[in-house]
Write an enzyme that holds these catalytic residues in place. Structure first.
Site, short mmCIF file in Angstrom:
data_model
loop_
_atom_site.label_atom_id
_atom_site.label_comp_id
_atom_site.label_asym_id
_atom_site.label_seq_id
_atom_site.Cartn_x
_atom_site.Cartn_y
_atom_site.Cartn_z
N HIS A 1 -1.24 -1.78 -0.69
CA HIS A 1 -1.60 -1.39 0.68
C HIS A 1 -1.98 -0.05 1.27
CE1 HIS A 1 1.84 1.11 1.82
NE2 HIS A 1 2.50 0.69 0.61
N GLU B 1 8.75 -3.24 -2.51
CA GLU B 1 8.98 -2.14 -2.91
C GLU B 1 10.25 -1.30 -3.34
OE1 GLU B 1 8.09 -0.10 -4.05
OE2 GLU B 1 6.22 1.40 -2.92
#
Length: 460
Positions: free
Chosen positions: A252, A326
């Site tokens: 990202h 994550e």
């Protein structure tokens, strides 16, 4: 990291075009296309402060090295020619095509395709030898010579190395502490650029003769910053249909917490303006690629990154999954490193030194992250059909565990892999979902400006 090695494979050669085995025969030279590739590789390095350039003396590498050197200002010494950068010695095979070898040496050729580390050939005098095993010893010598001349401690320095496909691959494996079984997991194209950051571990001066039992990887920490970057060549290879399956793994874009160095983990921090620019640069980089499907972590920062990339692909459905979320940093989330060190100094040191030994306070272990991320990755790969190219957008730790798995490493090696915000890695499965994944390119960030990854170096 104090020693940056920039590894460049030579440009396209006459034997490359004819699909002949080159080895260390010096009959092959650069083609006109190869000379253009060499010039563009040098131009891609313009503006970098380079201390030295090392190269193989074989003609195809030597001409590439001279072309690269022409674009580099301020090299303190001329080109250093090293026989330890020669290509693998395939003596009796040199000049042959694959068809020749399949017809005349079917068993040996099958061994080369299956497990080249155990291939045995004979020299002209009848002496048997194992080419790849000799090449691994050669790679260790080349690396030892490089750090003896340019120690991986003290002042930061950059050294360019121009050589060949197999020797550069084996050098990468030696730096990572991998054996030859991982040889097929990496790809290096003609005139590609790879960047490796090296630092000496605590101990005797890296310039001293090492103990015989110590390999390069035992004396140095290594980070693959990027592998097989070819954006500078402008050949549009990524837009061509893949052989088998292709997955584009993207981290990202930047968040404010990345910029601040604050541990994010599973707190849902959005992209900042810079992160949206990085995602848009990745969109532009991939706009000519035909995508069939896309996956993202459910968290907002990868989801928005994926949505920006998919603006050029409005018909592609984006699937969201928790398997790619994550790492859970637990009580560390939202804190700066110095704040964590105040309360958990030993645990933070262990996380930096041996991440596989750490359980985050009320969080996850890196093995737990790897287990779910790799399982999710395998599910995605299994769902694909030949010819498909798909997008996968996730996070730093998640991407690193997937890449470690593909390179034959455990999650303990996550610090050996760099994942820049908006960086693109390309993974191919030439034999389909049941075959072995090949890291065709790792952490390409040239679309963000230059060969080096200059994205935020903040926390996970």
């Amino acid at each position: 990291m104090t020693l940056r090695l920039i590894l460049i494979r030579h440009g396209l050669s006459t034997f490359n075009v004819e699909r002949r085995i080159q080895g260390r025969d010096d009959l092959s030279t650069l083609t006109d296309e190869g000379r253009g590739q060499a010039r563009r590789a040098g131009q891609a390095l313009e503006g970098l402060s380079v201390e030295a350039l090392w190269a193989s003396p074989l003609k195809r590498a030597a001409e590439t090295a001279r072309s690269v050197a022409a674009s580099l200002a301020g090299i303190e010494e001329g080109i250093t020619w090293s026989d330890d950068l020669l290509e693998v010695d395939l003596g009796p095979w040199s000049g042959s095509t694959a068809a020749d070898l399949q017809e005349n040496h079917p068993e040996a050729w099958a061994t080369w395709r299956r497990d080249p580390s155990v291939l045995q050939l004979e020299r002209a005098d009848g002496t048997p030898y194992f080419p790849l095993q000799e090449l691994m010893a050669q790679a260790e010598r080349a690396l030892a010579a490089l750090v003896a001349r340019h120690p991986a401690r003290g002042a930061d320095r950059t050294v360019v190395v121009v050589a060949h496909n197999m020797i550069l691959k084996v050098m990468l494996l030696a730096m990572l502490g991998r054996d030859l079984s991982s040889l097929r997991s990496l790809r290096l194209d003609n005139a590609s650029i790879s960047v490796v950051n090296v630092a000496a571990l605590a101990g005797p001066d890296s310039g001293a003769a090492p103990a015989a039992a110590l390999r390069f990887c035992e004396r140095h920490s290594v980070q693959l910053e990027s592998v097989n970057g070819t954006t500078h060549l402008g050949d549009g290879w990524l837009e061509r249909p893949p052989e088998g399956l292709r997955l584009l793994l993207v981290r990202h874009g930047e968040t404010d917490w990345n910029r601040e160095g604050r541990f994010q983990g599973q707190i849902d921090i959005p992209l900042n303006d810079r992160g949206r620019e990085q995602a848009d640069a990745a969109r532009s980089c991939l706009e000519g690629v035909s995508l069939q499907r896309a996956w993202s972590s459910r968290m907002s920062r990868p989801r928005e990154t994926a949505e920006i990339i998919l603006r050029n692909h409005p018909a592609v459905h984006l699937s969201l999954t928790d398997g790619l979320r994550e790492i859970g940093h637990g009580l560390w989330e939202g804190r700066l490193e110095e704040e964590i060190r105040a309360d958990w100094p030993d645990l933070l040191d262990a996380w930096k030194r041996a991440p596989e030994t750490v359980t985050m306070p009320e969080g996850e272990t890196i093995q737990q992250v790897s287990d779910r991320a790799v399982a999710c990755w395998r599910e995605i790969v299994a769902a694909l059909v030949p010819g498909e190219t798909v997008l996968v957008v996730a996070h730093d730790a998640v991407n690193k565990t997937i890449l470690c798995e593909l390179l034959g490493m455990t999650p303990a090696a996550i610090w050996s892999i760099k994942q820049g915000n908006g960086g693109v890695s390309v993974i191919d499965y030439p034999q389909g979902s049941e075959g072995v994944g090949v890291v065709t390119a790792l952490n390409i960030t040239a679309h963000l400006g230059g060969v080096l990854d200059r994205t935020a170096a903040g926390a996970l």
